[in-house]
Design a protein around this motif. Structure first.
Motif, PDB file in Angstrom:
ATOM      1  N   PHE B  28      -9.699 -36.573  17.437  1.00 50.10           N
ATOM      2  CA  PHE B  28      -8.655 -37.575  17.223  1.00 50.10           C
ATOM      3  C   PHE B  28      -8.603 -38.604  18.354  1.00 50.10           C
ATOM      4  O   PHE B  28      -8.348 -39.769  18.118  1.00 50.10           O
ATOM      5  CB  PHE B  28      -7.292 -36.892  17.037  1.00 50.10           C
ATOM      6  N   GLY B  29      -8.864 -38.156  19.572  1.00 49.22           N
ATOM      7  CA  GLY B  29      -8.832 -39.078  20.709  1.00 49.22           C
ATOM      8  C   GLY B  29     -10.103 -39.907  20.813  1.00 49.22           C
ATOM      9  O   GLY B  29     -10.090 -41.021  21.313  1.00 49.22           O
ATOM     10  N   GLU B  51      -1.107 -33.698  26.439  1.00 51.80           N
ATOM     11  CA  GLU B  51      -1.493 -32.316  26.672  1.00 51.80           C
ATOM     12  C   GLU B  51      -2.852 -32.086  26.037  1.00 51.80           C
ATOM     13  O   GLU B  51      -3.322 -32.895  25.237  1.00 51.80           O
ATOM     14  CB  GLU B  51      -0.479 -31.374  26.011  1.00 51.80           C
ATOM     15  N   PHE B  53      -4.817 -29.681  23.503  1.00 49.26           N
ATOM     16  CA  PHE B  53      -4.520 -28.743  22.415  1.00 49.26           C
ATOM     17  C   PHE B  53      -5.741 -27.876  22.135  1.00 49.26           C
ATOM     18  O   PHE B  53      -6.879 -28.342  22.213  1.00 49.26           O
ATOM     19  CB  PHE B  53      -4.124 -29.514  21.153  1.00 49.26           C
ATOM     20  N   TRP B  62      -7.438 -24.207  10.729  1.00 46.60           N
ATOM     21  CA  TRP B  62      -6.736 -25.485  10.571  1.00 46.60           C
ATOM     22  C   TRP B  62      -7.499 -26.653  11.184  1.00 46.60           C
ATOM     23  O   TRP B  62      -7.189 -27.808  10.917  1.00 46.60           O
ATOM     24  CB  TRP B  62      -5.349 -25.421  11.235  1.00 46.60           C
ATOM     25  N   TRP B  63      -8.473 -26.366  12.068  1.00 43.28           N
ATOM     26  CA  TRP B  63      -9.040 -27.431  12.887  1.00 43.28           C
ATOM     27  C   TRP B  63     -10.562 -27.460  12.846  1.00 43.28           C
ATOM     28  O   TRP B  63     -11.205 -27.947  13.775  1.00 43.28           O
ATOM     29  CB  TRP B  63      -8.552 -27.275  14.339  1.00 43.28           C
ATOM     30  N   ILE B  64     -11.141 -26.996  11.764  1.00 41.69           N
ATOM     31  CA  ILE B  64     -12.602 -26.867  11.641  1.00 41.69           C
ATOM     32  C   ILE B  64     -13.334 -28.154  12.033  1.00 41.69           C
ATOM     33  O   ILE B  64     -12.947 -29.257  11.614  1.00 41.69           O
ATOM     34  CB  ILE B  64     -12.962 -26.534  10.170  1.00 41.69           C
ATOM     35  N   ARG B  78       2.399 -24.361  25.746  1.00 39.42           N
ATOM     36  CA  ARG B  78       3.347 -24.378  24.615  1.00 39.42           C
ATOM     37  C   ARG B  78       2.670 -23.751  23.416  1.00 39.42           C
ATOM     38  O   ARG B  78       1.506 -24.044  23.121  1.00 39.42           O
ATOM     39  CB  ARG B  78       3.762 -25.804  24.275  1.00 39.42           C
ATOM     40  N   LEU B  80       2.583 -23.533  19.533  1.00 39.91           N
ATOM     41  CA  LEU B  80       3.019 -24.242  18.329  1.00 39.91           C
ATOM     42  C   LEU B  80       2.553 -23.457  17.109  1.00 39.91           C
ATOM     43  O   LEU B  80       1.846 -22.458  17.246  1.00 39.91           O
ATOM     44  CB  LEU B  80       2.451 -25.664  18.341  1.00 39.91           C
ATOM     45  N   THR B  82       0.394 -24.012  14.699  1.00 38.93           N
ATOM     46  CA  THR B  82      -1.037 -23.901  14.383  1.00 38.93           C
ATOM     47  C   THR B  82      -1.922 -24.275  15.571  1.00 38.93           C
ATOM     48  O   THR B  82      -3.103 -24.573  15.389  1.00 38.93           O
ATOM     49  CB  THR B  82      -1.405 -24.801  13.181  1.00 38.93           C
ATOM     50  N   GLN B  83      -1.371 -24.287  16.760  1.00 36.58           N
ATOM     51  CA  GLN B  83      -2.182 -24.567  17.958  1.00 36.58           C
ATOM     52  C   GLN B  83      -1.382 -24.216  19.208  1.00 36.58           C
ATOM     53  O   GLN B  83      -0.196 -23.895  19.135  1.00 36.58           O
ATOM     54  CB  GLN B  83      -2.628 -26.025  17.983  1.00 36.58           C
ATOM     55  N   ALA B 178     -14.549 -27.936   5.959  1.00 32.82           N
ATOM     56  CA  ALA B 178     -13.090 -27.916   6.106  1.00 32.82           C
ATOM     57  C   ALA B 178     -12.417 -28.194   4.762  1.00 32.82           C
ATOM     58  O   ALA B 178     -11.422 -27.551   4.409  1.00 32.82           O
ATOM     59  CB  ALA B 178     -12.650 -28.944   7.138  1.00 32.82           C
TER      60      ALA B 178
END
Lengths: 85, 223
Positions: B28-29, B51, B53, B62-64, B78, B80, B82-83, B178
């Motif tokens: 994403f970044g 942060e 993740f 969730w993050w394949i 932290r 969360l 799903t992460q 995914a």
């Protein structure tokens, strides 16, 4: 196909959130929904890629790079758009 | 215990997993993660105002993505849904068991699991020939074709579910794991409305990844 998971974003909803997503302006839970959608949805991840490429390309443009005629056409289009015609 | 915000308040380093695009690119970044040395972790990354993740085992489906890395997150951590998130993180090593072949196989395995579920539904509906037609498919594309044919009528739970199986198989054939996994989980949810069905599918998918990629169970190491 209908949405099986009611809490999920649709592709249309994602597109509406994309600018805020790229600006880092979404609250965490919504940002996570956007990211999870992008993981699995090929159409939306391609849309994001194109969106980023467009931003990158337009950042390189200076005002003087636009030919006078294109500049006038664009301004004209914006004027008409603002007047709703 | 995590607080309401998920802050564990612990002064610990957490070992976790992180999916990246090919070339260690953050999905994403868009930035490239620095690679670890032969005997040393990569440098710490601290996103400005943000942060890092990463995933626990249960978060992986969730993050394949194409590459899977073992990472360290620095507290405060932290937790969360799903992460997990740490104030900074660094890459430790790439999980070489998770490569393009594994990624593709994951999508196919998810589609086949969905196929097995829909087969049992067709049998329950007394439609043995349709169940057999699905069982005899030998490739994701063939599974896609047969499933979509059955889904065309979409008049019973089995035929409705066949639509999701077809979508899963199509994505598996494309190599979009995914999406294949996502549609496979949707198939299970469409077939079984009982609470916890999604969680059970995610658990199955996580187990598959763990076994294929050869992951150990991540631990929390006190500094």
């Amino acid at each position: 196909m209908s949405k099986v998971r009611p809490q999920d974003l649709t592709c249309k909803e994602l597109v509406e959130l994309l600018t805020e997503f790229l600006d880092g302006a979404l609250e965490e839970s919504v940002r996570t929904q956007v990211e999870q959608h992008l993981v699995w949805c090929p159409g939306c991840s391609e849309y994001l890629r194109q969106f980023r490429a467009t931003i990158g390309a337009t950042r390189k443009l200076a005002e003087e790079d636009l030919p006078q005629r294109v500049r006038e056409n664009l301004l004209d289009a914006f004027r008409h758009w603002r007047h709703g015609s | 215990m995590p607080s309401d915000t998920g802050d564990t308040g612990a002064s610990e380093i957490m070992l976790a997993w992180k999916f990246l695009e090919r070339g260690r690119v953050a999905p994403f970044g868009g930035h490239v993660w620095p690679t670890p040395g032969t005997d040393a972790p990569g440098p710490w990354i601290q996103p400005p105002g943000g942060e890092v993740f990463a995933c626990r085992i249960s978060d992986l489906p969730w993050w394949i993505n194409a590459e899977l890395w073992e990472v360290e997150l620095e507290a405060p951590i932290r937790t969360l849904s799903t992460q997990v998130a740490g104030c900074r993180g660094r890459l430790l090593r790439r999980m070489v068991g998770w490569d393009d072949v594994a990624l593709r196989a994951y999508g196919v395995a998810c589609a086949e699991r969905a196929r097995d579920l829909v087969v049992s539904l067709f049998l329950r509906e007394g439609r043995t020939a349709d169940a057999d037609a699905l069982r005899q498919t030998r490739s994701p594309l063939e599974l896609c074709r047969v499933s979509q044919g059955l889904a065309a009528e979409a008049t019973t739970p089995a035929t409705t579910m066949a639509g999701y199986v077809g979508a899963s198989a199509f994505r598996a054939a494309e190599g979009r794991a995914a999406a294949a996994a996502r549609h496979a989980a949707d198939a299970a949810m469409a077939a079984d409305g009982t609470p916890g069905v999604l969680e059970r599918e995610i658990e199955w998918q996580a187990r598959w990844i763990v076994e294929r990629a050869g992951l150990g169970v991540p631990t929390v190491a006190t500094v």
